[in-house]
Design an enzyme around this catalytic site. Sequence first.
Site, PDB file in Angstrom:
ATOM      1  N   ASP A   1     -14.892  -7.184  -0.179  1.00  4.36           N
ATOM      2  CA  ASP A   1     -14.327  -6.749   0.075  1.00  4.36           C
ATOM      3  C   ASP A   1     -14.067  -7.868   1.713  1.00  4.36           C
ATOM      4  O   ASP A   1     -14.829  -8.466   2.246  1.00  4.36           O
ATOM      5  CB  ASP A   1     -15.119  -5.476   0.060  1.00  4.36           C
ATOM      6  CG  ASP A   1     -13.496  -4.705   0.873  1.00  4.36           C
ATOM      7  OD1 ASP A   1     -13.742  -3.484   0.123  1.00  4.36           O
ATOM      8  OD2 ASP A   1     -12.473  -5.136   1.166  1.00  4.36           O
TER       9      ASP A   1
HETATM   10  C1  GLC Z   1      -9.824  -3.583   2.508  1.00  7.05           C
HETATM   11  C2  GLC Z   1     -10.572  -2.485   1.667  1.00  7.05           C
HETATM   12  C3  GLC Z   1     -10.430  -2.748   0.466  1.00  7.05           C
HETATM   13  C4  GLC Z   1      -8.307  -3.820   0.099  1.00  7.05           C
HETATM   14  C5  GLC Z   1      -9.325  -4.787   0.981  1.00  7.05           C
HETATM   15  C6  GLC Z   1      -8.138  -5.653   1.603  1.00  7.05           C
HETATM   16  O1  GLC Z   1     -11.455  -3.218   3.545  1.00  7.05           O
HETATM   17  O2  GLC Z   1     -12.060  -2.225   1.548  1.00  7.05           O
HETATM   18  O3  GLC Z   1      -9.700  -1.545  -0.573  1.00  7.05           O
HETATM   19  O4  GLC Z   1      -8.506  -3.977  -1.012  1.00  7.05           O
HETATM   20  O5  GLC Z   1     -10.068  -4.715   1.989  1.00  7.05           O
HETATM   21  O6  GLC Z   1      -6.665  -5.501   1.645  1.00  7.05           O
END
Ligand code: GLC
Length: 715
Positions: free
Chosen positions: A263
């Site tokens: 993430d």
């Molecule tokens: C965010 C979220 C994730 C998302 C990613 C890209 O922090 O936790 O769900 O897909 O970053 O935006």
Amino acid sequence: MSMNIKDILNKMTIEEKIGQLLQLIPSFYKEASEGEITGPLKAAKLDEKILWNTGSVLGIANAEDMIEIQKKYMENNRHKIPLIFMADVIHGYRTIFPVPLGLSCSWNISLVKKTAEIAAKEAALSGVQVTFSPMVDLVRDPRWGRVMESTGEDTYLNSLFAKAMVEGYQGNLNEECNIAACVKHFAAYGAPEGGREYNTVDISNRNLRENHLPAYKAGVDAGAEMVMTSFNIIDGVPSTCNSKLLRDILRSEWGFDGVVISDWTSVDELINHGVAEDGREAAKKAMEAGVDIEMMSINYVNNLKSLIEDGEISEKLIDDAVLRILSLKNKLGLFENPFRSSSIKESEETCCCEEHLKIAREAAGSSMVLLKNDGVLPLNKERKIALIGPFADEKNILGPWSIYGKPEETVSVLEGFLEKLPKERIIRVKGCDVASQDTSLFKDAIAAAEKADVIVLALGEEESMSGEAGSRADIRLPGVQEKLIHTLSKLNKPMVIVMFNGRPLEITGWYQEASAILEAWFPGTEGGHAVADILFGDRNPSGRLSMSFPYSVGQVPVYYNHFNTGRPYVKGENSRYSSKYLDIPNEPLYPFGYGLGYSEFEYSDLELSSEYMSKGESIRAFLMLKNIGEMEGIETVQLYLRDVAADVARPVKELKAFKQIRLKAGEEKRVEFEIDEEMLKYHDLQGNFKAQKGKFILSVGGDSSKVLWKSFKLI
Ligand code: GLC
């Protein structure tokens, strides 16, 4: 899949391989394409060479940008390896559907799959090849902001939606209007202590296995091409460096051979978690655990080469990661056509086209849940209506993960009303803001209400009050909205309350003053049409809660499939010494599976084909369902099971099947379910997933609290 990706790999330098593991946002390229490298690239101490070796881009804005960046990139990448473009297409691309918590209240698997297909088509035409969806985290705590992104508190329902959304997005990937799905957030991100965002998750392995993991597995079994690691720890180890989770369970046990992506900066965050001293150790641990792509941090780029040179990790780990990424690009046909389906013209023609908006209206109407109705609904179109509240004419009802949606393309409640009745019959007044303490507009609201036959109050949360980093400890309506309800209820006029929110709210302070309550969630582009369809009876509401509405936030976590405890409280008993509160009930205000409609359904004559089920066999349950109302409607008949005595405590009930039955007024139908041994299984003391002989209770009803029941034995 035509390229020989192993040949490509063998020609790559270690820097080029490591570049494939990096993901950047488009602005790095937009500046590059303007010639001057400034801003984040400089800040990230990345030289331009890495720009043309990066594997993927996160968050492309449209087809035009994608084509421009890919063109430039292909001119500069030595091996002509195309970029892959990923984005958060969570519940629609430009046509925005209800937030997933709303969608899940439709209990309509094929409809939700259709929304994913439409999202994929619009996204693919607009330059996206991978979506960071479905989010399949199980949730039991409405204080957490991202419950809006989940499909609720039930493992079985979550698993069905996970499968449907992966299939909806991916279809058979080589068709160009599909996109790869990414199941997230692996794992158990939905169980943060206190409902506080990014907080510690500390659950038993049994809870993880029984409740949280099945939906991720359902997404993987459906063929998801990617899995995203979660920010949290599991058993003390952050998911982003958790080999037990990523290698033992995900890859070895489940056979997942796709790409694992971290993430946002969660590799970096291993340092904050206290499991890595610095970026070098974070890179080592994440790579050893099997994270292929590092999202938005640069520990891989800065450290992997020296970790290999120092013999601290094997280059094979990097090769395996690169091959998985190249394989995904190959599956998507990017080597043959780096631009895939991107088309500025087709994107504009297809996004928000009539056909897609029609499905959006159907999805919004199916996701709304009628929580209360004393008979005031459906509204008579001849009556004068005071439409009051901050959401009376609000187009920001798309939800916090609707990046590509446009409020100006959204139908507000007022616009929906104006298509149903002449403007002379509607008095629209704001009444108050969402979150301020200003009551100066109350007097206009009272004046409007005094002139009307019926009050419709459109209330709720700002979109930013849920979603990521949107946890709230007080989950009542914010600002002075409750005060507005109390003020207007003194007029003793019928008052319909429509809520726009991203979580189950605590509404105990005012629900008795409302004649009717419609939970609209964040309903998306067609929200205003769907609200008007329901309030004026052009649609019979059929939504059922996929997450409990607490009586009080003090109950949380409150969920239907709880354990019985050794001293279960029996309603009406007055023993002090049983599992209950002194000041509030144990039950939620509205339970899982609950929802009203304009019809009424009568359940009767529940019978089982046998009182005994032999191992490997099945039995059947039959019941009569009758629509004793005046309107045709859809009833979601829910079947629950309870394992009365097992190796471990088992929930008082678990959803195991459901059927959506449409009946005309007065129509009656025999409904049948097959119960097999698979439905009786759980993880026993040795961790084996199996059914145990003994007594089971089967219950059937229109929600998890009102049921007919029978018992049977597995022998
Ligand atoms: C965010 C979220 C994730 C998302 C990613 C890209 O922090 O936790 O769900 O897909 O970053 O935006």
